[in-house]
Design a protein around this motif. Structure first.
Motif, PDB file in Angstrom:
ATOM      1  N   GLU A 111      19.540 -27.376 -30.476  1.00  0.00           N
ATOM      2  CA  GLU A 111      19.241 -28.010 -31.759  1.00  0.00           C
ATOM      3  C   GLU A 111      18.060 -27.321 -32.450  1.00  0.00           C
ATOM      4  N   GLN A 112      17.033 -26.987 -31.673  1.00  0.00           N
ATOM      5  CA  GLN A 112      15.866 -26.313 -32.244  1.00  0.00           C
ATOM      6  C   GLN A 112      16.226 -24.909 -32.717  1.00  0.00           C
ATOM      7  N   GLU A 114      19.184 -23.964 -33.856  1.00  0.00           N
ATOM      8  CA  GLU A 114      19.942 -24.124 -35.098  1.00  0.00           C
ATOM      9  C   GLU A 114      19.023 -24.460 -36.268  1.00  0.00           C
ATOM     10  N   GLU A 115      18.003 -25.269 -36.001  1.00  0.00           N
ATOM     11  CA  GLU A 115      17.058 -25.633 -37.061  1.00  0.00           C
ATOM     12  C   GLU A 115      16.279 -24.401 -37.535  1.00  0.00           C
TER      13      GLU A 115
END
Length: 233
Positions: A111-112, A114-115
């Motif tokens: 997730e990090q 992708e962010e």
């Protein structure tokens, strides 16, 4: 039950002190106070709608950060942020951001990742449009997201504080297409090294990124930037 109630009361107390601390610190860093201005407990407590106790506690905490000086039997006064303070923060940040990138190699999540990839993509888009406010906000987001990815709450907290301290000076460094593009490329290189789990390269690039930011500030004239943003008052 009594112990629980007492514990909750303590939590509420510290939460209130934290809010007061954050508000006063934000006002100091935003230039709403001049150097040597007195921070009067009564006036602040009235303005914030709180008792004097959390204000007093917040001022003591601000003294530990060096933003306030408390003189016994006189009061609390605002300390200025000097050019040396700014320089010191950048030097310290350069090493800590290198450590942050190194640790992120091990701890970054999907997730990090992708962010951070989205932030870089959006940065490139807004640089082409010369949307300076968006570029600055995305630069903030990149660094704060990278801090979270390092897997250390302690390091994240320290870096976030230093990042915020120099925010008004930093904003001016990204107000040119050339530097904004370079910074975006450096962000991309940091993320690439992190995703390749190349700790040595990630640390080196992140360290150099902050030094290059400082060099850019010095090129523009640190004293002039501080005067422009009300940091030399």
């Amino acid at each position: 039950m009594d112990n629980y109630a007492g514990g909750k009361e303590e939590m509420d107390k510290y939460s209130l002190r934290g809010k007061v601390f954050s508000k006063i610190r934000e006002d100091i860093l935003a230039g709403n106070y001049r150097e040597k201005d007195e921070l009067k407990e009564a006036a602040i407590s009235k303005a914030l709608g709180v008792s004097r106790t959390p204000v007093r506690e917040a001022l003591r905490q601000l003294e530990l950060e060096g933003l306030v000086s408390i003189i016994p039997n006189k009061g609390a006064y605002v300390n200025g942020i000097t050019a040396k303070d700014i320089y010191d923060i950048y030097v310290i940040r350069s090493y800590l951001e290198g450590l942050c990138a190194k640790w992120a190699c091990e701890h970054i999540t999907k997730e990090q990742t992708e962010e951070l990839e989205e932030i870089i993509y959006l940065s490139e888009f807004h640089i082409k449009k010369e949307h300076w406010e968006q570029i600055f906000e995305l630069d903030n987001r990149f660094h704060l997201s990278l801090y979270k990815a390092c897997g250390s709450k302690i390091l994240e907290h320290i870096l976030s504080d230093y990042h915020h301290y120099v925010e008004r000076v930093r904003k001016n460094t990204l107000a040119s297409r050339e530097r904004a593009l370079t910074a975006s490329e450096e962000h991309k290189a940091i993320l690439e090294a992190v995703l390749n789990k190349d700790e040595e390269r990630a640390e080196k690039i992140a360290n150099e990124h902050i030094f290059k930011s400082m060099e850019n500030i010095e090129h523009q004239g640190l004293e002039k930037l501080m005067e422009k943003h009300g940091l030399d008052q």
